[in-house]
Scaffold this motif. Structure first.
Motif: not given
Length: 413
Positions: A312-341
């Motif tokens: 089902q990977a071709g259908k998956v679209k990641a949505v990051v919610n609650k971004f901007g909190r003091w402990n938020s990971l960076k978008p680049q870190e999220i993308e590298e960990t998940l392997g998807v933008k």
């Protein structure tokens, strides 16, 4: 820029004066008339042609609901906003059925009133302009409407899955009025009705227990109309009632809904259960919701790995919610960990979300200009744009999922 013109309809003169005072300092809003009953309102509306009519629901003689229906049918360029001391959902339902574009409960502040008038007036003008837009001189090829099933999913609680599903549904309904339905398939703990301030008289559990329930007319009778134009099928009111809803029944339901609705949004339970496995198969898009912290990323990575093994990977679209909190990971870190933008990154806005949840009023309506609302609207736009969200016909694996357990699938058995 021409101001938004307003006609005030209320049988109490002091109330009309109070409303005019609330709008006195709004330079882009102009009150051009007032009426004390429905008959006078109809005459003034036809004469003045206001952009917005503020219509009290309780009027002597013809009530505000009947007057709203008459105005919206005779004057398509005029939008109606119902005002009332009653906030019960039955009044909301009647107002929407009469063609009202919004509903304000007294007492309201000047900012609430002005914001509602602006939102309704501008949205209605855009809709009218689209209807009046001249057709292209050259003949166009007939367009095939693609029915899209959008599943909102996460195995982690607290990521805002249902909040996103509700606001996304409202955003899509504003773009394609009457063509969007939201089904709450979190059968043991769904909160869609709560977040949309709906008091359902029936749910999917009652529907599937009806004799000959698999009829479009009966299904439509169980769909609750939200003021935005979104239709909602609530989850069972009690956890044990969800046991009567099976995979086969949900498949039949979705096939019926596809005959009448372009976009079907499914809010799901936070688990890889039999129903969700089937829903993934039937979906064109799987929105995987995550938060930008280690726990959220851990769950999302596991969810994505499972979905990949389920093809089902071709259908998956990641949505990051609650971004901007003091402990938020960076978008680049999220993308590298998940392997998807991520398809969308929604900002943290606790004040807006809490106010929306407590009032049962989606923030895309209550705070349409907030950064969070604008991001959700952009997400809706991306999902319905073919160039950015290609549609792939899903392979049917329902029997496969019923026959084998999730564990056997992941082990490759």
């Amino acid at each position: 820029m021409n101001p938004i013109t307003v006609l005030i309809v209320d049988d109490i003169a002091t109330t009309r004066e109070d409303i005019k005072r609330l709008l006195y300092f709004e330079e882009d809003i102009k009150v051009i008339g007032e009426a004390g009953d429905a008959e006078e309102a109809l005459l003034l509306a036809e004469t003045l042609r206001p952009d917005v009519v503020l219509m009290d629901i309780n009027l002597p003689g013809m009530d505000g609901i009947a007057a709203s229906e008459a105005i919206t049918s005779k004057l398509p360029e005029t939008a109606v906003v119902i005002i009332s001391i009653q906030g019960e959902t039955e009044y909301l339902r009647k107002a929407m059925a009469a063609g009202a574009r919004d509903y304000l409960v007294k007492p309201f502040s000047s900012s609430e009133l002005a914001e509602t008038i602006r939102r309704v007036g501008q949205a209605h003008k855009r809709q009218v302009a689209l209807i009046k837009a001249p057709a292209l001189s050259s003949p166009a090829e007939p367009q095939v409407v693609e029915r899209r099933v959008i599943t909102v999913f996460s195995t982690k609680g607290g990521v805002g899955k249902t909040t996103i599903a509700c606001n996304l549904g409202v955003s899509l309904a504003q773009r394609a009025r009457g063509q969007v339905v939201l089904v709450d398939l979190n059968l043991q703990g769904g909160d869609v009705a709560l977040l949309l301030n709906i008091s359902p008289r029936g749910s999917i559990a009652e529907l599937v227990q009806e004799q000959d329930w698999a009829e479009s007319s009966l299904v439509n009778g169980y769909l609750y109309p939200h003021l935005s134009g979104l239709k909602v099928l609530p989850a069972p009111l009690r956890p044990e009632e969800g046991e009567v809803v099976g995979v086969n029944q949900v498949e039949t339901l979705l096939n019926l809904l596809k005959n009448n609705y372009t976009y079907i949004i499914l809010d799901t339970a936070p688990a890889f259960n039999d129903l969700n496995l089937a829903l993934f198969d039937w979906s064109q898009d799987i929105l995987l919701i995550l938060t930008p912290d280690l726990a959220g990323l851990k769950h999302a990575r596991t969810d994505l790995e499972v979905l990949q093994k389920l093809n089902q990977a071709g259908k998956v679209k990641a949505v990051v919610n609650k971004f901007g909190r003091w402990n938020s990971l960076k978008p680049q870190e999220i993308e590298e960990t998940l392997g998807v933008k991520p398809l969308a990154i929604l900002p943290q806005d606790e004040k807006t979300v809490l106010a929306s949840l407590n009032r049962g009023h989606p923030f895309v309506l209550a705070q349409p200009g907030s950064p969070l609302a604008l991001k959700v609207k952009k997400l809706a736009q991306v999902l319905v744009t073919p160039e950015q969200s290609p549609v792939k016909k899903p392979q049917r694996k329902t029997l496969f999922f019923r026959k084998f357990s999730l564990g056997s699938i992941l082990r490759g058995e």
